[in-house]
Design an enzyme around this catalytic site. Sequence first.
Site, PDB file in Angstrom:
ATOM      1  CB  SER A  25      -0.601   0.086   1.244  1.00 55.20           C
ATOM      2  OG  SER A  25      -2.014   0.500   1.398  1.00 55.20           O
ATOM      3  CG  ASP A  50      -4.646  -0.576   0.988  1.00 55.62           C
ATOM      4  OD1 ASP A  50      -4.933  -1.442   2.309  1.00 55.62           O
ATOM      5  OD2 ASP A  50      -4.267  -0.727  -0.174  1.00 55.62           O
TER       6      ASP A  50
HETATM    7  P1  ADP Z   1       0.452  -0.807  -3.617  1.00 54.84           P
HETATM    8  O1  ADP Z   1      -0.474   0.091  -2.864  1.00 54.84           O
HETATM    9  O2  ADP Z   1       0.364  -1.885  -3.567  1.00 54.84           O
HETATM   10  O3  ADP Z   1       1.917   0.091  -3.857  1.00 54.84           O
HETATM   11  P2  ADP Z   1      -0.761   0.650  -6.140  1.00 54.84           P
HETATM   12  O4  ADP Z   1      -1.074   0.243  -7.245  1.00 54.84           O
HETATM   13  O5  ADP Z   1      -2.100   0.387  -5.101  1.00 54.84           O
HETATM   14  O6  ADP Z   1      -0.060  -0.859  -5.806  1.00 54.84           O
HETATM   15  O7  ADP Z   1      -0.245   2.217  -6.252  1.00 54.84           O
HETATM   16  C1  ADP Z   1       1.465   2.287  -6.638  1.00 54.84           C
HETATM   17  C2  ADP Z   1       0.854   3.412  -7.591  1.00 54.84           C
HETATM   18  O8  ADP Z   1       0.497   4.411  -5.852  1.00 54.84           O
HETATM   19  C3  ADP Z   1       2.526   3.789  -8.565  1.00 54.84           C
HETATM   20  O9  ADP Z   1       2.030   3.626  -9.420  1.00 54.84           O
HETATM   21  C4  ADP Z   1       1.965   5.849  -8.232  1.00 54.84           C
HETATM   22  O10 ADP Z   1       1.176   5.651  -9.067  1.00 54.84           O
HETATM   23  C5  ADP Z   1       1.783   5.929  -6.868  1.00 54.84           C
HETATM   24  N1  ADP Z   1       2.779   5.763  -6.175  1.00 54.84           N
HETATM   25  C6  ADP Z   1       2.702   5.013  -4.597  1.00 54.84           C
HETATM   26  N2  ADP Z   1       4.058   6.043  -4.005  1.00 54.84           N
HETATM   27  C7  ADP Z   1       4.526   6.906  -4.585  1.00 54.84           C
HETATM   28  C8  ADP Z   1       5.349   8.139  -4.848  1.00 54.84           C
HETATM   29  N3  ADP Z   1       6.625   8.040  -3.933  1.00 54.84           N
HETATM   30  N4  ADP Z   1       5.662   9.236  -5.386  1.00 54.84           N
HETATM   31  C9  ADP Z   1       4.530   9.026  -6.518  1.00 54.84           C
HETATM   32  N5  ADP Z   1       3.854   7.779  -7.153  1.00 54.84           N
HETATM   33  C10 ADP Z   1       3.570   7.500  -5.896  1.00 54.84           C
HETATM   34 MG    MG Z   2      -2.896   0.875  -3.073  1.00 54.21          MG
END
Ligand code: ADP
Ligand code: MG
Length: 388
Positions: free
Chosen positions: A127, A173
Amino acid sequence: MVNTGELIDRFRGLFPGTEPVWTVRAPGRVNLIGEHTDYNDGFVLPMAMSQALHVAAGPAADDLIAVHSTAYGQTVSFPAADPGPPGEPFWSNYPRGVAEMLRREGVRPRPGRLLIHSEVPLGGGVSSSAALEVGCALAMLALAGQSLDPVRLAMLARRAEHEYAGSPCGIMDQFICVLGRAGHALLLDCRTQTFEHVPLPLADRELLVVNTQVRHELGSSEYPVRQRQCRAGLEHIRRIHPEVRSLRDVTPAMLKAVQRDMDELTFDRCWHVVTEIERTRRAAEALREGDLPEFGRLMYGSHFSLSGKYGVSCPELDAVVEIARGVPGVDGARMTGGGFGGCAIVLAHREAEPALRAALARDYDRRFAHPALVYATRAADGASVARL
Ligand code: ADP
Ligand code: MG
């Protein structure tokens, strides 16, 4: 841990003439047990991780909110008073969506600069998205001189994910990111949205996150299929038990009684959900009793059900769990998050960690294209804001 001094230096380099005033910490999470139960009104048992997303934020003299993410090396901006509809790059929809939801909530976002640096792996099932939403929301609230109660904050962050990232996620989350407590897991009832902090008595054990670094595309297309299968199973059950509202109300015995009426796949999908809700309750009970071996057994049970009955694991996650199971001192292991890649978690005696790492290097890293990344985590507090 992220060094605040470095974060401030980087902020000043990126946004000359602007001073950071606030820092925000928004943790990632691991779901200890209770997978694919949220949209069936069941229980989940996540904890906030020590790995977090960090924000440095300061006010600006123009009318824009500009956000830089070190993960992409990009800066995006939008008018504070009117963030506008979703757009590109995709990640900008999280801060933009949060600003818009704050506006709808009656908070007037103020112009400012946000620097985001995250230790939470992106798209790894722990998340990073909720950490990003909650981190941005808290930074924007601080810049606006306002605060929101935790549950409203979590709901607002989730709306941003629904409407701006197009992901129909449950409440877990954002709730755990906001409500996490050090040394505790959170037993969350997804039907009533009531919750309880349950002590996580790790003592001589530790919790290891194993990131497979793979994400199979299947995930996004299979998610709605699983939701449909759960609804189809529910319809069969409702013919005999019309009072049942969701799989949460179904016991294994009730499900077995209608097994003949449904195809094997539908039965297996429902069987996972019904038994997983039961396992999650028992796991919370095991924590209360300090019975970590039992907790570990329930983790394995959860994994084999997700893999065999629910069909959301993958060869990489199954390999991590099998390898961990062969290491003395490991209590339990399972995939965490939606599946089809991402992370697994392992509960193990502290002394078992080197053997686990060696076994993964020997039996996993040689077999798959990406090596498994292993890191220890602890149950941390939920998101917080600090004034510099
Ligand atoms: P999870 O929540 O399991 O990591 P998700 O697909 O829900 O996977 O979220 C991932 C997305 O969130 C990334 O593709 C991006 O768009 C955004 N994201 C997460 N962390 C960052 C960050 N540090 N900087 C920019 N975007 C981010
Ligand atoms: Mg997510």
